[in-house]
Design a protein around this motif. Structure first.
Motif, short mmCIF file in Angstrom:
data_model
loop_
_atom_site.label_atom_id
_atom_site.label_comp_id
_atom_site.label_asym_id
_atom_site.label_seq_id
_atom_site.Cartn_x
_atom_site.Cartn_y
_atom_site.Cartn_z
N VAL A 65 0.95 -1.09 -0.01
CA VAL A 65 -0.06 -0.08 -0.30
C VAL A 65 0.92 1.31 0.07
CG1 VAL A 65 -1.92 1.03 1.23
CG2 VAL A 65 -1.66 -1.28 1.26
N THR A 66 0.67 1.98 -0.89
CA THR A 66 1.60 3.26 -1.27
C THR A 66 0.69 4.29 -1.81
OG1 THR A 66 3.76 3.82 -1.66
CG2 THR A 66 2.54 2.81 -3.46
N GLY A 67 1.61 5.58 -1.87
CA GLY A 67 0.78 6.98 -2.39
C GLY A 67 0.56 7.91 -1.29
N PHE A 68 1.08 9.08 -1.46
CA PHE A 68 1.11 10.14 -0.59
C PHE A 68 0.73 11.41 -1.38
CE2 PHE A 68 1.71 10.97 4.18
CZ PHE A 68 1.19 12.40 4.14
N ALA A 69 -0.61 11.97 -1.38
CA ALA A 69 -0.82 12.92 -2.06
C ALA A 69 -0.36 14.28 -1.57
CB ALA A 69 -2.39 13.02 -2.35
N ILE A 70 -0.07 15.19 -2.50
CA ILE A 70 0.34 16.43 -1.97
C ILE A 70 -0.71 17.48 -2.15
CG2 ILE A 70 2.23 18.34 -2.03
CD1 ILE A 70 3.13 15.88 -0.94
N LYS A 71 -1.26 17.89 -1.22
CA LYS A 71 -2.70 18.70 -1.42
C LYS A 71 -2.41 19.84 -2.57
CE LYS A 71 -5.77 21.34 1.57
NZ LYS A 71 -6.08 21.71 2.88
N SER A 72 -1.23 20.72 -2.47
CA SER A 72 -1.05 21.87 -3.18
C SER A 72 -0.84 21.47 -4.57
CB SER A 72 0.08 22.79 -2.82
OG SER A 72 1.25 21.97 -2.79
N ALA A 73 -0.41 20.30 -4.72
CA ALA A 73 -0.04 19.79 -6.26
C ALA A 73 -1.06 18.90 -6.76
CB ALA A 73 1.24 19.29 -6.12
N LYS A 74 -1.88 18.50 -5.75
CA LYS A 74 -3.04 17.39 -6.32
C LYS A 74 -2.51 16.22 -7.17
CE LYS A 74 -6.75 20.82 -6.20
NZ LYS A 74 -6.21 21.76 -5.57
N ILE A 75 -1.10 15.86 -6.83
CA ILE A 75 -0.48 14.70 -7.19
C ILE A 75 0.20 14.17 -6.14
CG2 ILE A 75 1.51 15.86 -8.08
CD1 ILE A 75 1.03 14.00 -10.70
N GLY A 76 0.56 12.76 -6.34
CA GLY A 76 1.59 12.14 -5.56
C GLY A 76 2.81 12.61 -5.25
N GLU A 77 3.68 12.13 -4.22
CA GLU A 77 4.90 12.71 -3.85
C GLU A 77 5.90 11.90 -4.45
OE1 GLU A 77 6.98 12.27 -0.22
OE2 GLU A 77 5.13 12.16 0.79
N THR A 102 -3.09 1.70 -4.30
CA THR A 102 -2.82 3.06 -4.42
C THR A 102 -4.32 3.78 -4.38
OG1 THR A 102 -1.14 4.71 -4.90
CG2 THR A 102 -2.13 3.26 -6.71
N ASP A 103 -3.74 5.33 -4.67
CA ASP A 103 -4.74 5.93 -5.07
C ASP A 103 -4.80 6.78 -6.22
OD1 ASP A 103 -3.41 8.19 -4.60
OD2 ASP A 103 -3.86 8.20 -2.54
N LYS A 104 -5.75 7.39 -6.87
CA LYS A 104 -5.72 8.08 -8.00
C LYS A 104 -4.54 9.27 -8.30
CE LYS A 104 -9.19 11.69 -6.95
NZ LYS A 104 -10.48 12.16 -7.13
N TYR A 105 -3.97 9.64 -7.17
CA TYR A 105 -2.79 10.66 -7.10
C TYR A 105 -1.78 10.08 -7.51
CZ TYR A 105 -6.71 13.33 -5.01
OH TYR A 105 -7.93 13.98 -4.52
N PHE A 172 -7.87 14.13 0.40
CA PHE A 172 -6.77 13.52 -0.56
C PHE A 172 -6.42 12.22 -0.17
CE2 PHE A 172 -6.79 17.90 -0.86
CZ PHE A 172 -6.67 18.22 -2.33
N CYS A 173 -7.14 11.58 0.71
CA CYS A 173 -6.33 10.25 1.35
C CYS A 173 -7.69 9.19 1.55
CB CYS A 173 -5.72 10.39 2.75
SG CYS A 173 -4.38 11.72 2.59
N SER A 174 -7.93 8.37 0.56
CA SER A 174 -8.82 7.33 0.69
C SER A 174 -8.45 6.44 1.96
CB SER A 174 -8.87 6.53 -0.65
OG SER A 174 -7.58 6.05 -1.04
N ASN A 175 -9.28 6.00 2.54
CA ASN A 175 -8.94 5.37 4.05
C ASN A 175 -8.36 3.92 3.92
OD1 ASN A 175 -8.66 4.81 6.58
ND2 ASN A 175 -10.91 4.94 7.08
N THR A 176 -7.32 3.71 3.62
CA THR A 176 -6.52 2.58 3.61
C THR A 176 -6.17 1.90 4.88
OG1 THR A 176 -4.31 3.52 3.19
CG2 THR A 176 -5.71 2.72 0.95
N ASP A 177 -6.55 2.73 5.97
CA ASP A 177 -6.18 2.16 7.42
C ASP A 177 -7.18 1.06 7.42
OD1 ASP A 177 -4.62 4.37 7.60
OD2 ASP A 177 -5.84 5.06 9.45
#
Length: 312
Positions: A65-77, A102-105, A172-177
């Motif tokens: 499970v991975t992917g961390f979206a950056i709010k200002s850029a609306k894309i992953g880091e 992962t998510d769409k970002y 920006f974070c679907s709940n993969t928890d």
């Protein structure tokens, strides 16, 4: 991006006298560089790498499970997907089935990486408002033996996700928890890699994150995992696992420098941003391409050494 030729001879004497146990300790030392920048150096855990690697090595199916979206850029880091791809590559080379969640970002980075590496790994996109059903589906459909998060945001005690600076990024974070919670309910081993306290798995050290990390009481992820690797950069933790898998299997399962560069370049082309600078640049967590590559190459060299014992 200029290719760097790492002077491996600087490390040979240091590595030659290691046995497997010492090699694991050396991996932990290497991936722990830079922890002081966020106060994470105060958090000490023992045996986490060994426990994680042994579980992964005996698994048939692994969910990453991975992917961390950056709010200002609306894309992953740039931290997370490269490490996930490296681990998927290692696991597939050990004949294991891999599913990357992962998510769409961050989707495009992982799909491109799977193509570059010629992997069979399936990409599963977690969507907002469908998380509970999707978590159950993953458990039922794939029957994983291990689930591991790599730089994946986790929800704090108030059920929100936060950036390292305390910005609310929940939308920006679907709940993969939920996937890790259901894994625990189904006795599936779990691991996580993080570098700042706001990633899934950090519930294992919540008191320490709250005490030592800036805004730790607010941002600390609530869900804990069986194993938790704290790294200076989360990608490094994943590369460390790959090195350890190579060592205990006496088989190189880390890709080479040219592939590392190709994946980095492709992510930049698709808009990935540094999680600290929020810019589309060849850095990870504010550290230069050269600094990140040196850690990767040092771990790769270590994974190639012949050790005195394969007993772990």
């Amino acid at each position: 991006m200029k290719t760097i030729y790492y002077n491996k001879f600087d490390e040979l004497d240091e590595f030659n006298n290691l046995n497997v146990i010492n090699a694991f300790e050396k991996i932990e030392e290497i991936i722990s560089l830079n922890l002081e920048n966020r106060g994470m150096d105060k958090i000490k855990l023992e045996g986490q790498l060994k426990s994680c690697v042994i579980s992964l090595n005996t698994s048939d199916t692994v969910v990453i499970v991975t992917g961390f979206a950056i709010k200002s850029a609306k894309i992953g880091e740039t931290d997370g997907p490269p490490g996930a791809l490296a681990l998927a590559y290692a696991l597939e080379n050990l004949n294991k089935k891999v599913i990357i969640v992962t998510d769409k970002y961050s989707e495009v980075f992982l799909r491109d990486g799977v193509k570059i590496l010629n992997l069979n790994s399936e990409i599963y996109i977690f969507e907002e408002n469908k998380e509970n059903e999707q978590a159950s589906e993953i458990i039922k459909k794939y029957r994983p033996n291990h689930i591991i998060g790599i730089e994946r945001p986790g929800r704090s005690v108030d059920n929100k996700c936060y950036s390292m600076n305390g910005d609310d990024i929940t939308l920006f974070c679907s709940n993969t928890d939920l996937l890790f919670i259901k894994a625990r309910d189904n006795n599936i081993p779990t691991s996580a890699i993080g570098d700042g306290g706001n990633e899934v798995g950090m519930g294992k050290v919540r008191e320490l994150v709250s005490k030592y990390v800036n805004k730790g009481n607010l941002i600390c992820a609530e869900v804990e995992t069986d194993n938790l690797l704290i790294a200076g950069v989360s990608n490094w933790g994943a590369y460390g696992i790959c090195a350890a898998l190579s060592i205990i299997n006496n088989d190189m399962v880390m890709y080479d420098e040219e592939t590392y560069e190709e994946i980095s370049n492709e992510m930049l082309k698709k808009g990935a941003v540094d999680g600290c600078s929020k810019k589309n640049e060849a850095t990870v967590d504010g550290l230069s391409y050269e600094q990140n590559l040196k850690v990767f190459l040092k771990l790769r060299l270590l994974s190639q050494m012949n050790f005195k014992s394969l007993v772990v």
